[in-house]
Design an enzyme around this catalytic site. Sequence first.
Site, mmCIF file in Angstrom:
data_model
loop_
_atom_site.group_PDB
_atom_site.id
_atom_site.type_symbol
_atom_site.label_atom_id
_atom_site.label_comp_id
_atom_site.label_asym_id
_atom_site.label_seq_id
_atom_site.Cartn_x
_atom_site.Cartn_y
_atom_site.Cartn_z
ATOM 1 C CD GLU A 1 -2.591 1.232 2.666
ATOM 2 O OE1 GLU A 1 -3.545 2.020 2.747
ATOM 3 O OE2 GLU A 1 -2.272 0.450 3.592
ATOM 4 C CD GLU B 1 -7.433 2.389 5.915
ATOM 5 O OE1 GLU B 1 -6.684 1.641 6.551
ATOM 6 O OE2 GLU B 1 -7.107 2.922 4.832
#
Length: 266
Positions: free
Chosen positions: A149, A247
């Site tokens: 990520e 998120e």
Amino acid sequence: MPYLANCSMLFTEVPLLERPAAAKAAGFDTVEFWWPWPDQPVPGDADVEAFVTAVQDAGVQLAGLNFFAGDLGGPDCGVLSIPSRSQQFRDNVEVTLGIGERLGTKAFNALYGNRVDDATPGQQDDLGTENLAYAAKAADRLGATVLVEPVSGPKPYPLRTADDAVGVVDRVRATGTANVGFLCDLFHLANNGDDVDAAIANHADRVAHVQIADAPGRGEPGSGDLPLDRWVAELERSGYTGYVGLEYKPTTTTLESLAWLPVERR
């Protein structure tokens, strides 16, 4: 595409072990978590059992779980590329996969780690490749994928753009481990000034998970000005069929922040 709740950022009105049940009550069948013990690569058996039981009793699927990444709210942003902390990551791999095996988890996020003064970028990248390949080989027995990520913010984290993260994915795949993919976090990419449309166009074939939040502020969709619906639709047109992880930091309560998302899409 289905949405899931990241229970490390949503439902923080209740203790961590109560969040799977809170997500279920809000209409979610699927959740994800950061590593629940930020100061412990290897938590005690009782702590692991309590976490697994909380997910099972809530009747939700744990689709994603982070490997140990240190204190994300403090100085840390992963440990796997840091020589002095590499063993913490390796010690954690089997614990994380053990939880995943019990709960049917198929995606594990491996945050890369900040740049440090006592190693060169090249040394850290070699170590990062080695440790990601180690984790991916271990995860392969579960039919699971290890995620890489890009992250935004002030920490000296080297993966900032889609190209950065995909470059790591490709290096790891070149070692012979195919179950490594790009975690396309639309908030982080946009917050770093990356060209999100180009990222989707160029790297859709490597996207293994998607997360969203709006910007500025990292709140729920609609709290900022990012074209999240368009980007998610483009990912879907490009062939992505997985979950979209919520998120974000609710600007009010978690339940109020979910007003934009009909229950049937959770």
